[in-house]
Scaffold this motif. Structure first.
Motif, PDB file in Angstrom:
ATOM      1  N   VAL A  74       3.827  -5.427 -12.624  1.00 19.31           N
ATOM      2  CA  VAL A  74       2.589  -4.771 -11.879  1.00 19.31           C
ATOM      3  C   VAL A  74       1.767  -3.980 -12.854  1.00 19.31           C
ATOM      4  N   VAL A  75       0.545  -4.106 -12.649  1.00 17.83           N
ATOM      5  CA  VAL A  75      -0.683  -3.731 -13.492  1.00 17.83           C
ATOM      6  C   VAL A  75      -1.463  -2.704 -12.728  1.00 17.83           C
ATOM      7  N   GLU A  76      -1.426  -1.513 -13.332  1.00 15.71           N
ATOM      8  CA  GLU A  76      -2.196  -0.466 -12.584  1.00 15.71           C
ATOM      9  C   GLU A  76      -3.391  -0.010 -13.401  1.00 15.71           C
ATOM     10  N   PHE A  77      -4.666   0.019 -12.978  1.00 15.53           N
ATOM     11  CA  PHE A  77      -5.748   0.341 -13.513  1.00 15.53           C
ATOM     12  C   PHE A  77      -6.142   1.793 -13.163  1.00 15.53           C
ATOM     13  N   ARG A 120       0.815  -1.101  -0.254  1.00 16.31           N
ATOM     14  CA  ARG A 120       0.045  -0.106  -0.229  1.00 16.31           C
ATOM     15  C   ARG A 120       0.821   1.112   0.253  1.00 16.31           C
ATOM     16  N   THR A 121       2.118   1.058   0.369  1.00 14.91           N
ATOM     17  CA  THR A 121       2.817   2.278   0.377  1.00 14.91           C
ATOM     18  C   THR A 121       4.243   2.002  -0.046  1.00 14.91           C
ATOM     19  N   VAL A 122       5.152   3.000  -0.454  1.00 15.51           N
ATOM     20  CA  VAL A 122       6.572   2.805  -1.101  1.00 15.51           C
ATOM     21  C   VAL A 122       7.201   1.962  -0.179  1.00 15.51           C
ATOM     22  N   GLU A 123       7.107   2.341   1.257  1.00 13.22           N
ATOM     23  CA  GLU A 123       7.955   1.647   2.293  1.00 13.22           C
ATOM     24  C   GLU A 123       7.494   0.032   2.322  1.00 13.22           C
ATOM     25  N   GLN A 124       6.292  -0.228   2.197  1.00 17.75           N
ATOM     26  CA  GLN A 124       5.924  -1.728   1.930  1.00 17.75           C
ATOM     27  C   GLN A 124       6.496  -2.393   0.658  1.00 17.75           C
ATOM     28  N   ALA A 125       6.719  -1.507  -0.331  1.00 18.60           N
ATOM     29  CA  ALA A 125       7.047  -2.178  -1.580  1.00 18.60           C
ATOM     30  C   ALA A 125       8.472  -2.452  -1.563  1.00 18.60           C
ATOM     31  N   ALA A 126       9.363  -1.598  -0.743  1.00 20.67           N
ATOM     32  CA  ALA A 126      10.923  -1.879  -0.642  1.00 20.67           C
ATOM     33  C   ALA A 126      11.165  -3.056   0.357  1.00 20.67           C
ATOM     34  N   ALA A 127      10.255  -3.094   1.200  1.00 21.64           N
ATOM     35  CA  ALA A 127      10.292  -4.165   2.118  1.00 21.64           C
ATOM     36  C   ALA A 127       9.751  -5.458   1.374  1.00 21.64           C
ATOM     37  N   LEU A 128       8.903  -5.367   0.647  1.00 22.49           N
ATOM     38  CA  LEU A 128       8.456  -6.760  -0.231  1.00 22.49           C
ATOM     39  C   LEU A 128       9.794  -7.116  -1.073  1.00 22.49           C
ATOM     40  N   ASP A 129      10.389  -6.034  -1.903  1.00 22.69           N
ATOM     41  CA  ASP A 129      11.154  -6.192  -2.852  1.00 22.69           C
ATOM     42  C   ASP A 129      12.468  -7.110  -2.146  1.00 22.69           C
ATOM     43  N   GLN A 158      -1.224   7.382   0.046  1.00 22.82           N
ATOM     44  CA  GLN A 158      -0.236   6.390   0.470  1.00 22.82           C
ATOM     45  C   GLN A 158      -0.027   5.506  -0.710  1.00 22.82           C
ATOM     46  N   THR A 159      -0.869   5.179  -1.533  1.00 25.13           N
ATOM     47  CA  THR A 159      -0.613   4.192  -2.662  1.00 25.13           C
ATOM     48  C   THR A 159      -0.274   4.630  -4.344  1.00 25.13           C
ATOM     49  N   ALA A 160      -0.858   5.681  -4.362  1.00 18.26           N
ATOM     50  CA  ALA A 160      -0.640   6.340  -5.852  1.00 18.26           C
ATOM     51  C   ALA A 160       0.832   6.251  -6.193  1.00 18.26           C
ATOM     52  N   PRO A 161       1.837   6.935  -5.152  1.00 18.90           N
ATOM     53  CA  PRO A 161       3.255   6.802  -5.444  1.00 18.90           C
ATOM     54  C   PRO A 161       3.887   5.621  -5.920  1.00 18.90           C
ATOM     55  N   LEU A 162       3.145   4.591  -5.515  1.00 20.32           N
ATOM     56  CA  LEU A 162       3.773   3.263  -6.156  1.00 20.32           C
ATOM     57  C   LEU A 162       3.919   3.387  -7.781  1.00 20.32           C
ATOM     58  N   SER A 163       2.849   4.138  -8.245  1.00 18.28           N
ATOM     59  CA  SER A 163       3.081   3.929  -9.645  1.00 18.28           C
ATOM     60  C   SER A 163       4.738   4.473 -10.157  1.00 18.28           C
ATOM     61  N   ASP A 164       4.807   5.348  -9.586  1.00 13.74           N
ATOM     62  CA  ASP A 164       6.480   5.933  -9.985  1.00 13.74           C
ATOM     63  C   ASP A 164       7.415   5.009  -9.540  1.00 13.74           C
ATOM     64  N   TYR A 165       7.392   4.274  -8.264  1.00 14.27           N
ATOM     65  CA  TYR A 165       8.294   3.488  -7.664  1.00 14.27           C
ATOM     66  C   TYR A 165       8.454   2.039  -8.814  1.00 14.27           C
TER      67      TYR A 165
END
Length: 200
Positions: free
Chosen positions: A110-113, A88-97, A157-164
């Motif tokens: 990653v598919v964004e609608f 849901r957040t860039v921090e979570q994305a980094a932890a997942l990676d 919170q979540t939209a910044p994941l698009s750029d990430y």
């Protein structure tokens, strides 16, 4: 094939997830379901989450990533999985990676609608009106006020994941305002390429 679906509430992620599950035979992993299952199973991470939830706290990113880490080890997720609602957040994305890298696993796509928020709000208001007109109770999530709050939270919170994910080259953007079957067709076209790569 390991996929993340992005998009605000009401963008159609649930519908498309069902169709991806049917087509590729990989499970859809919802963090809420995984948390409940881990708590019920009494796993170490589940017990940790249970203690936090019982004290009224929010489960930490580390705990959620630990629950995802355990879940993707199960046999049905060996061929791949869909993550919906996480990260849901860039921090979570980094932890997942970092967690996937430790396991030697890479995300496929990653598919964004993308949707028009004004049109979405109109759609939700109409759905609430039709439900009320039939004399049925309107879901709390379907009231325009609650929906607007959820959209605001998504935007912050979540939209910044698009750029990430765009920087990683994994992001595929699909117009979610098209008819459902058209969205499915475009999604399958994107994922089909990754399925072929995985098979070769």
């Amino acid at each position: 094939m390991r996929i993340i679906l992005l998009g605000p509430p009401g963008a159609g992620k649930g519908t498309q997830s069902e169709r991806i599950v049917e087509r590729f035979g990989i499970p859809q992993l919802s963090t809420g379901d995984m948390l409940r299952a881990a708590v019920a199973a009494g796993t170490p991470v589940g017990l940790e989450a249970k203690a936090v939830m019982e004290s009224g706290g929010l489960v930490s990113d580390t705990t959620v990533v630990g629950i995802v880490a355990d879940r993707i080890e199960e046999s049905d997720a060996k061929r791949g999985f869909i993550l919906d609602g996480f990260p849901r957040t860039v921090e979570q994305a980094a932890a997942l990676d970092a967690m996937l890298a430790r396991k030697g696993i890479a995300l496929s796509a990653v598919v964004e609608f993308k949707v028009d928020e004004t049109a979405l709000l109109g759609r939700i208001a109409k759905r609430a009106e039709e439900t009320a007109a039939r004399g049925q109770p309107v879901r709390k999530d379907d009231t325009p006020e609650v929906f607007k709050t959820r959209l605001d939270a998504y935007r912050k919170q979540t939209a910044p994941l698009s750029d990430y994910y765009a920087k990683t080259g994994l992001l595929h953007v699909i117009d979610g305002m098209q008819p459902i079957d058209t969205v499915t067709q475009k999604t399958m076209s994107v994922l089909g390429q990754h399925a072929e790569t995985a098979a070769s």
